[in-house]
Write a protein that holds these residues in place. Structure first.
Motif, short mmCIF file in Angstrom:
data_model
loop_
_atom_site.label_atom_id
_atom_site.label_comp_id
_atom_site.label_asym_id
_atom_site.label_seq_id
_atom_site.Cartn_x
_atom_site.Cartn_y
_atom_site.Cartn_z
N ASN A 1 -99.97 71.47 -11.14
CA ASN A 1 -100.17 72.77 -11.41
C ASN A 1 -100.27 73.67 -10.72
OD1 ASN A 1 -101.59 73.29 -13.68
ND2 ASN A 1 -104.01 72.73 -13.02
N GLY A 2 -99.44 74.25 -9.34
CA GLY A 2 -99.46 75.07 -8.80
C GLY A 2 -99.99 74.33 -7.41
N VAL A 3 -100.77 73.81 -7.18
CA VAL A 3 -100.99 72.94 -5.27
C VAL A 3 -100.09 72.08 -5.04
CG1 VAL A 3 -102.99 71.95 -4.22
CG2 VAL A 3 -103.67 73.68 -7.00
N VAL A 4 -99.78 72.80 -4.11
CA VAL A 4 -98.65 71.55 -3.20
C VAL A 4 -99.69 70.37 -2.76
CG1 VAL A 4 -97.79 71.23 -0.75
CG2 VAL A 4 -97.62 73.61 -2.25
N LYS A 5 -99.10 69.23 -3.05
CA LYS A 5 -99.74 68.20 -3.58
C LYS A 5 -99.33 67.13 -1.89
CE LYS A 5 -102.71 68.19 -5.96
NZ LYS A 5 -104.32 68.43 -6.16
N GLN A 6 -97.58 67.31 -2.04
CA GLN A 6 -96.73 66.83 -0.57
C GLN A 6 -95.76 68.17 0.17
OE1 GLN A 6 -97.14 63.87 0.33
NE2 GLN A 6 -95.85 63.99 2.76
N LEU A 7 -96.40 68.09 1.41
CA LEU A 7 -94.71 68.20 1.70
C LEU A 7 -94.15 68.36 2.64
CD1 LEU A 7 -93.74 72.22 2.21
CD2 LEU A 7 -95.41 72.27 3.79
N ASN A 8 -92.83 68.35 2.87
CA ASN A 8 -92.15 67.50 3.91
C ASN A 8 -91.60 69.11 4.21
OD1 ASN A 8 -93.43 65.35 3.15
ND2 ASN A 8 -91.58 63.96 2.73
N VAL A 9 -91.32 68.98 5.66
CA VAL A 9 -90.12 70.47 5.96
C VAL A 9 -89.60 70.02 7.83
CG1 VAL A 9 -90.36 72.44 7.15
CG2 VAL A 9 -92.06 71.98 5.38
N GLU A 10 -88.42 69.82 7.30
CA GLU A 10 -87.32 69.48 8.40
C GLU A 10 -87.59 69.99 9.72
OE1 GLU A 10 -85.81 66.47 8.15
OE2 GLU A 10 -85.52 66.09 5.91
N GLU A 11 -87.32 69.53 10.75
CA GLU A 11 -87.56 70.00 12.43
C GLU A 11 -85.63 70.98 12.30
OE1 GLU A 11 -89.87 70.51 14.78
OE2 GLU A 11 -90.80 69.59 13.57
N GLY A 12 -85.33 71.52 12.81
CA GLY A 12 -84.41 72.35 12.66
C GLY A 12 -83.13 71.65 12.92
N GLY A 13 -82.48 71.61 12.04
CA GLY A 13 -81.08 71.16 12.05
C GLY A 13 -80.85 69.27 11.36
N GLN A 14 -82.19 68.91 11.48
CA GLN A 14 -82.70 67.68 10.91
C GLN A 14 -82.22 67.58 8.87
OE1 GLN A 14 -82.86 64.67 13.06
NE2 GLN A 14 -81.96 66.51 14.08
N PHE A 15 -82.03 66.22 9.04
CA PHE A 15 -82.36 65.80 7.18
C PHE A 15 -83.01 64.66 7.10
CE2 PHE A 15 -80.30 63.78 3.25
CZ PHE A 15 -81.06 64.81 2.31
N GLU A 16 -84.26 64.33 7.32
CA GLU A 16 -85.10 62.83 6.68
C GLU A 16 -85.82 62.97 5.67
OE1 GLU A 16 -85.95 61.65 11.29
OE2 GLU A 16 -83.97 62.43 11.71
N VAL A 17 -87.28 63.61 6.24
CA VAL A 17 -88.47 63.93 5.32
C VAL A 17 -88.16 64.77 4.54
CG1 VAL A 17 -89.68 63.48 7.63
CG2 VAL A 17 -89.33 66.08 6.33
N SER A 18 -87.11 65.67 3.80
CA SER A 18 -86.96 65.75 2.45
C SER A 18 -86.36 65.48 1.38
CB SER A 18 -86.53 67.29 2.71
OG SER A 18 -84.98 67.61 3.32
N SER A 19 -85.45 63.86 1.82
CA SER A 19 -84.53 63.06 1.15
C SER A 19 -84.98 63.43 -0.53
CB SER A 19 -84.45 62.37 1.99
OG SER A 19 -84.75 61.06 2.13
N ALA A 20 -84.15 63.01 -1.21
CA ALA A 20 -85.01 62.38 -2.66
C ALA A 20 -85.64 61.33 -2.33
CB ALA A 20 -83.80 62.39 -3.64
N GLU A 21 -85.46 60.20 -1.59
CA GLU A 21 -85.28 58.98 -1.71
C GLU A 21 -87.48 59.23 -0.35
OE1 GLU A 21 -81.53 58.85 -1.60
OE2 GLU A 21 -82.93 59.88 -0.03
N ALA A 22 -87.17 59.83 0.60
CA ALA A 22 -88.53 60.62 0.73
C ALA A 22 -89.62 60.91 -0.53
CB ALA A 22 -88.69 61.09 2.43
N ILE A 23 -89.36 61.47 -0.92
CA ILE A 23 -89.53 62.48 -1.95
C ILE A 23 -90.23 61.08 -2.73
CG2 ILE A 23 -90.45 63.74 -3.81
CD1 ILE A 23 -90.84 64.94 -1.51
N LEU A 24 -89.36 60.24 -3.26
CA LEU A 24 -89.33 59.41 -4.29
C LEU A 24 -90.72 58.53 -3.66
CD1 LEU A 24 -88.73 57.87 -7.06
CD2 LEU A 24 -86.90 57.09 -6.04
N ALA A 25 -91.17 58.11 -2.62
CA ALA A 25 -91.21 56.97 -1.92
C ALA A 25 -92.83 57.92 -2.07
CB ALA A 25 -91.04 56.84 -0.72
N ALA A 26 -92.82 59.01 -1.56
CA ALA A 26 -93.90 59.62 -1.75
C ALA A 26 -94.87 60.31 -3.12
CB ALA A 26 -94.27 60.75 -1.56
N LEU A 27 -94.61 59.78 -3.76
CA LEU A 27 -95.02 59.87 -5.53
C LEU A 27 -96.00 58.65 -6.00
CD1 LEU A 27 -91.44 61.09 -6.98
CD2 LEU A 27 -93.81 62.20 -6.90
#
Length: 157
Positions: free
Chosen positions: A131-157
């Motif tokens: 509803n317009g409010v950020v509940k989870q925010l996963n920002v990658e460090e430069g050049g990385q691809f770990e915390v913003s993956s679909a798998e990471a988001i699915l695990a956070a839901l």
């Protein structure tokens, strides 16, 4: 940079649909919904095309089964490029959103200057917005691809 617990800023994103170019105010896009929004530095770029977007395409049903209404990909590209990239990636279950002038990305404080690559682009991130409010925010460090993956988001839901 936007933080968990903060509201998505007002802005407008674009989407090319079968009905033509659509302007989508963020207030409407995020109102009364659970939205997974992920951002990539650029459409058709290697990590974005080989891993980030495909992960959300493959896991879209599982993510939506957790109560997510919309899965949206945003990039600092135009809507024509985003639609073509979505078509090439079979991303019909996702909204492919354009932030052509980076104004939305800048309002989130998630821009980066890639200089010779393309100028101002989005950092790679994924967020869960209720509803317009950020509940989870996963920002990658430069050049990385770990915390913003679909798998990471699915695990956070």
């Amino acid at each position: 940079m936007i933080q968990q617990g903060q509201s998505i800023p007002n802005g407008t994103l674009s989407q090319l649909t079968d009905d033509g170019m659509q302007s989508l105010p963020t207030q409407e896009l995020f109102a009364n919904k659970t939205v997974v929004l992920f951002a990539v530095p650029g459409a058709f770029t290697p990590t974005c095309s080989e891993a980030h977007l495909p992960g959300f395409v493959v896991l879209a049903d599982k993510i939506k089964a957790k109560g997510v209404d919309v899965i949206a990909c945003v990039a600092v590209n135009d809507a024509f490029v985003m639609q073509a990239w979505g078509d090439a990636q079979n991303a019909s279950e996702l909204m492919m959103l354009a932030d052509g002038d980076a104004s939305f990305t800048k309002s989130l404080g998630l821009e980066m200057d890639t200089e010779g690559f393309g100028g101002i682009r989005s950092q790679r991130y994924a967020m869960i917005v209720e509803n317009g409010v950020v509940k989870q925010l996963n920002v990658e460090e430069g050049g990385q691809f770990e915390v913003s993956s679909a798998e990471a988001i699915l695990a956070a839901l």
